[in-house]
Design a protein around this motif. Sequence first.
Motif, PDB file in Angstrom:
ATOM      1  N   MET A   1       0.842  -1.195   0.000  1.00 59.60           N
ATOM      2  CA  MET A   1       0.000   0.000   0.000  1.00 59.60           C
ATOM      3  C   MET A   1       0.874   1.240   0.000  1.00 59.60           C
ATOM      4  O   MET A   1       1.842   1.338   0.757  1.00 59.60           O
ATOM      5  CB  MET A   1      -0.889   0.022   1.256  1.00 59.60           C
ATOM      6  N   GLN A   2       0.471   2.170  -0.835  1.00 58.86           N
ATOM      7  CA  GLN A   2       1.177   3.426  -0.912  1.00 58.86           C
ATOM      8  C   GLN A   2       0.200   4.557  -0.609  1.00 58.86           C
ATOM      9  O   GLN A   2      -0.973   4.484  -0.956  1.00 58.86           O
ATOM     10  CB  GLN A   2       1.769   3.586  -2.314  1.00 58.86           C
ATOM     11  N   SER A   3       0.687   5.577   0.044  1.00 62.71           N
ATOM     12  CA  SER A   3      -0.154   6.725   0.348  1.00 62.71           C
ATOM     13  C   SER A   3       0.513   7.977  -0.209  1.00 62.71           C
ATOM     14  O   SER A   3       1.697   8.222   0.053  1.00 62.71           O
ATOM     15  CB  SER A   3      -0.333   6.848   1.867  1.00 62.71           C
ATOM     16  N   VAL A   4      -0.246   8.732  -0.999  1.00 65.00           N
ATOM     17  CA  VAL A   4       0.296   9.927  -1.632  1.00 65.00           C
ATOM     18  C   VAL A   4      -0.703  11.066  -1.445  1.00 65.00           C
ATOM     19  O   VAL A   4      -1.915  10.867  -1.607  1.00 65.00           O
ATOM     20  CB  VAL A   4       0.533   9.701  -3.144  1.00 65.00           C
ATOM     21  N   THR A   5      -0.191  12.240  -1.095  1.00 62.77           N
ATOM     22  CA  THR A   5      -1.067  13.404  -0.977  1.00 62.77           C
ATOM     23  C   THR A   5      -0.856  14.323  -2.170  1.00 62.77           C
ATOM     24  O   THR A   5       0.253  14.793  -2.418  1.00 62.77           O
ATOM     25  CB  THR A   5      -0.813  14.158   0.339  1.00 62.77           C
ATOM     26  N   LEU A   6      -1.936  14.520  -2.919  1.00 65.31           N
ATOM     27  CA  LEU A   6      -1.902  15.337  -4.125  1.00 65.31           C
ATOM     28  C   LEU A   6      -2.491  16.716  -3.843  1.00 65.31           C
ATOM     29  O   LEU A   6      -3.463  16.843  -3.093  1.00 65.31           O
ATOM     30  CB  LEU A   6      -2.745  14.691  -5.231  1.00 65.31           C
ATOM     31  N   LYS A   7      -1.914  17.712  -4.466  1.00 62.61           N
ATOM     32  CA  LYS A   7      -2.478  19.064  -4.434  1.00 62.61           C
ATOM     33  C   LYS A   7      -3.456  19.151  -5.618  1.00 62.61           C
ATOM     34  O   LYS A   7      -3.075  18.878  -6.762  1.00 62.61           O
ATOM     35  CB  LYS A   7      -1.326  20.067  -4.596  1.00 62.61           C
ATOM     36  N   VAL A   8      -4.703  19.510  -5.337  1.00 60.07           N
ATOM     37  CA  VAL A   8      -5.725  19.514  -6.384  1.00 60.07           C
ATOM     38  C   VAL A   8      -6.472  20.844  -6.359  1.00 60.07           C
ATOM     39  O   VAL A   8      -6.875  21.316  -5.290  1.00 60.07           O
ATOM     40  CB  VAL A   8      -6.717  18.345  -6.184  1.00 60.07           C
ATOM     41  N   GLN A   9      -6.635  21.437  -7.529  1.00 61.55           N
ATOM     42  CA  GLN A   9      -7.321  22.736  -7.624  1.00 61.55           C
ATOM     43  C   GLN A   9      -8.759  22.595  -8.113  1.00 61.55           C
ATOM     44  O   GLN A   9      -9.049  21.760  -8.977  1.00 61.55           O
ATOM     45  CB  GLN A   9      -6.568  23.667  -8.571  1.00 61.55           C
ATOM     46  N   GLY A  10      -9.626  23.444  -7.590  1.00 54.43           N
ATOM     47  CA  GLY A  10     -10.991  23.531  -8.087  1.00 54.43           C
ATOM     48  C   GLY A  10     -12.029  22.862  -7.201  1.00 54.43           C
ATOM     49  O   GLY A  10     -13.216  22.918  -7.501  1.00 54.43           O
ATOM     50  N   MET A  11     -11.586  22.243  -6.112  1.00 52.89           N
ATOM     51  CA  MET A  11     -12.539  21.601  -5.207  1.00 52.89           C
ATOM     52  C   MET A  11     -13.134  22.665  -4.296  1.00 52.89           C
ATOM     53  O   MET A  11     -12.394  23.415  -3.655  1.00 52.89           O
ATOM     54  CB  MET A  11     -11.832  20.548  -4.357  1.00 52.89           C
ATOM     55  N   SER A  12     -14.454  22.735  -4.233  1.00 51.41           N
ATOM     56  CA  SER A  12     -15.055  23.825  -3.470  1.00 51.41           C
ATOM     57  C   SER A  12     -16.163  23.409  -2.517  1.00 51.41           C
ATOM     58  O   SER A  12     -16.529  24.200  -1.651  1.00 51.41           O
ATOM     59  CB  SER A  12     -15.594  24.889  -4.426  1.00 51.41           C
ATOM     60  N   CYS A  13     -16.697  22.219  -2.655  1.00 49.60           N
ATOM     61  CA  CYS A  13     -17.843  21.858  -1.808  1.00 49.60           C
ATOM     62  C   CYS A  13     -17.919  20.348  -1.638  1.00 49.60           C
ATOM     63  O   CYS A  13     -17.138  19.604  -2.212  1.00 49.60           O
ATOM     64  CB  CYS A  13     -19.153  22.407  -2.386  1.00 49.60           C
ATOM     65  N   ASN A  14     -18.904  19.916  -0.838  1.00 55.85           N
ATOM     66  CA  ASN A  14     -19.017  18.483  -0.577  1.00 55.85           C
ATOM     67  C   ASN A  14     -19.383  17.664  -1.809  1.00 55.85           C
ATOM     68  O   ASN A  14     -19.069  16.477  -1.870  1.00 55.85           O
ATOM     69  CB  ASN A  14     -20.032  18.236   0.540  1.00 55.85           C
ATOM     70  N   HIS A  15     -20.037  18.300  -2.780  1.00 54.92           N
ATOM     71  CA  HIS A  15     -20.284  17.576  -4.022  1.00 54.92           C
ATOM     72  C   HIS A  15     -18.955  17.229  -4.691  1.00 54.92           C
ATOM     73  O   HIS A  15     -18.799  16.148  -5.260  1.00 54.92           O
ATOM     74  CB  HIS A  15     -21.103  18.423  -5.001  1.00 54.92           C
ATOM     75  N   CYS A  16     -18.017  18.160  -4.635  1.00 58.41           N
ATOM     76  CA  CYS A  16     -16.687  17.908  -5.203  1.00 58.41           C
ATOM     77  C   CYS A  16     -16.003  16.760  -4.462  1.00 58.41           C
ATOM     78  O   CYS A  16     -15.390  15.885  -5.075  1.00 58.41           O
ATOM     79  CB  CYS A  16     -15.829  19.164  -5.123  1.00 58.41           C
ATOM     80  N   VAL A  17     -16.106  16.790  -3.151  1.00 57.68           N
ATOM     81  CA  VAL A  17     -15.522  15.719  -2.331  1.00 57.68           C
ATOM     82  C   VAL A  17     -16.079  14.376  -2.775  1.00 57.68           C
ATOM     83  O   VAL A  17     -15.339  13.419  -3.053  1.00 57.68           O
ATOM     84  CB  VAL A  17     -15.836  15.953  -0.835  1.00 57.68           C
ATOM     85  N   ASN A  18     -17.413  14.310  -2.884  1.00 63.88           N
ATOM     86  CA  ASN A  18     -18.034  13.043  -3.257  1.00 63.88           C
ATOM     87  C   ASN A  18     -17.641  12.594  -4.651  1.00 63.88           C
ATOM     88  O   ASN A  18     -17.415  11.393  -4.880  1.00 63.88           O
ATOM     89  CB  ASN A  18     -19.560  13.158  -3.182  1.00 63.88           C
ATOM     90  N   SER A  19     -17.547  13.532  -5.587  1.00 60.55           N
ATOM     91  CA  SER A  19     -17.249  13.108  -6.952  1.00 60.55           C
ATOM     92  C   SER A  19     -15.818  12.591  -7.053  1.00 60.55           C
ATOM     93  O   SER A  19     -15.551  11.609  -7.753  1.00 60.55           O
ATOM     94  CB  SER A  19     -17.522  14.224  -7.957  1.00 60.55           C
ATOM     95  N   ILE A  20     -14.892  13.202  -6.328  1.00 63.13           N
ATOM     96  CA  ILE A  20     -13.500  12.745  -6.367  1.00 63.13           C
ATOM     97  C   ILE A  20     -13.336  11.447  -5.590  1.00 63.13           C
ATOM     98  O   ILE A  20     -12.760  10.470  -6.094  1.00 63.13           O
ATOM     99  CB  ILE A  20     -12.564  13.838  -5.822  1.00 63.13           C
ATOM    100  N   GLU A  21     -13.843  11.412  -4.374  1.00 66.96           N
ATOM    101  CA  GLU A  21     -13.686  10.185  -3.587  1.00 66.96           C
ATOM    102  C   GLU A  21     -14.373   9.007  -4.287  1.00 66.96           C
ATOM    103  O   GLU A  21     -13.856   7.882  -4.297  1.00 66.96           O
ATOM    104  CB  GLU A  21     -14.227  10.400  -2.159  1.00 66.96           C
TER     105      GLU A  21
END
Lengths: 67, 67
Positions: A1-21
């Motif tokens: 298992m690998q864990s990576v933290t990405l910097k992502v632009q344009g996320m603004s609300c919980n809908h964005c969270v849900n669509s990405i996750e």
Amino acid sequence: MQSVTLKVQGMSCNHCVNSIEGAVKQLGANAKVDLSAGTVTVEFNESNITLDSIKEAIEEQGYDVIN
Amino acid sequence: MQSVTLKVQGMSCNHCVNSIEGAVKQLGANAKVDLSAGTVTVEFNESNITLDSIKEAIEEQGYDVIN
Ligand SMILES: [Cu+2]
Ligand SMILES: [Cu+2]
């Protein structure tokens, strides 16, 4: 298992969270969005999946992966 | 037909636009979100539907209707 933290632009609300996750989950990986930090931490099994494919899935949802 | 422009807080992306426009449509009315202005213009037949019920539908989606 690998864990990576990405910097992502344009996320603004919980809908964005849900669509990405959700999109990352569909690849068989895990994602946790931190809206205020503008980051997505992904956990994946590097023998099954590439980091590039995860980045692509995030970009297909309409966001810019910076690194 | 009546047309009213509401000031709405918390809308930040196209997912928000879709959730609000969709919720109002389900009531049988029409909504057009202007993200940069922070407004929702609703068109409705006041003999079928009340403005209050439209405001409630927007708030149920998680947004604050200011006026
Ligand atoms: Cu969003
Ligand atoms: Cu949104």
